[in-house]
Design a protein around this motif. Structure first.
Motif, PDB file in Angstrom:
ATOM      1  N   VAL A 197       0.837  -1.206   0.000  1.00 47.02           N
ATOM      2  CA  VAL A 197       0.000   0.000   0.000  1.00 47.02           C
ATOM      3  C   VAL A 197       0.868   1.252   0.000  1.00 47.02           C
ATOM      4  N   VAL A 198       1.877   1.301   0.858  1.00 45.43           N
ATOM      5  CA  VAL A 198       2.739   2.480   0.936  1.00 45.43           C
ATOM      6  C   VAL A 198       3.497   2.671  -0.376  1.00 45.43           C
ATOM      7  N   ARG A 199       4.008   1.603  -0.921  1.00 47.13           N
ATOM      8  CA  ARG A 199       4.730   1.713  -2.198  1.00 47.13           C
ATOM      9  C   ARG A 199       3.784   2.152  -3.313  1.00 47.13           C
ATOM     10  N   GLY A 200       2.598   1.584  -3.349  1.00 46.03           N
ATOM     11  CA  GLY A 200       1.625   1.956  -4.379  1.00 46.03           C
ATOM     12  C   GLY A 200       1.172   3.398  -4.245  1.00 46.03           C
ATOM     13  N   ALA A 201       0.944   3.833  -3.026  1.00 50.25           N
ATOM     14  CA  ALA A 201       0.488   5.201  -2.800  1.00 50.25           C
ATOM     15  C   ALA A 201       1.538   6.218  -3.214  1.00 50.25           C
ATOM     16  N   SER A 202       2.804   5.859  -3.053  1.00 49.01           N
ATOM     17  CA  SER A 202       3.855   6.801  -3.429  1.00 49.01           C
ATOM     18  C   SER A 202       4.075   6.831  -4.939  1.00 49.01           C
TER      19      SER A 202
END
Length: 119
Positions: free
Chosen positions: A33-38
């Motif tokens: 999620v964090v990687r995708g959001a960035s």
């Protein structure tokens, strides 16, 4: 998680947050999620909406202090920064620091965001 003494909320919140990141199933999902959001503006908007509605708003209500929404957002930003440095970027020595040591060091900071003087 938000139930209990307000004086220990920072420690309890931080400990649970780190446990989620360190549990293989949830940790892998949080990392994605964090990687995708960035990487994606639309994913970022979805994560932001979820964090605001499902995490920060209930936290603000639980705090019951002045500037509760700001306090909840400061807390969320701090926790996300710790997670990004520790689990995404793997910055040392933070990445390998014992979880309980990290809780001991960071819980007072989180508690200050929740209940302390905002200056």
């Amino acid at each position: 998680m938000y139930e209990g003494e307000i004086e220990t909320l920072g420690e309890r919140l931080l400990r649970r947050y780190l446990e989620l990141w360190e549990t293989p199933d949830t940790g892998a999902r949080l990392l994605a999620v964090v990687r995708g959001a960035s990487a994606s503006p639309s994913a970022s908007a979805m994560v932001s909406a979820f964090m605001s509605e499902e995490v920060m708003l209930p936290l603000a209500r639980a705090i019951g202090a002045d500037h509760a929404e700001l306090r909840a957002n400061l807390t969320g930003a701090h926790l996300l920064g710790v997670a990004t440095a520790r689990y995404v970027l793997r910055v040392e020595p933070l990445a390998s620091l014992d979880r309980e040591r990290l809780v001991a060091v960071q819980a007072p900071v989180v508690q200050r965001h929740l209940t302390g003087d905002l200056g």
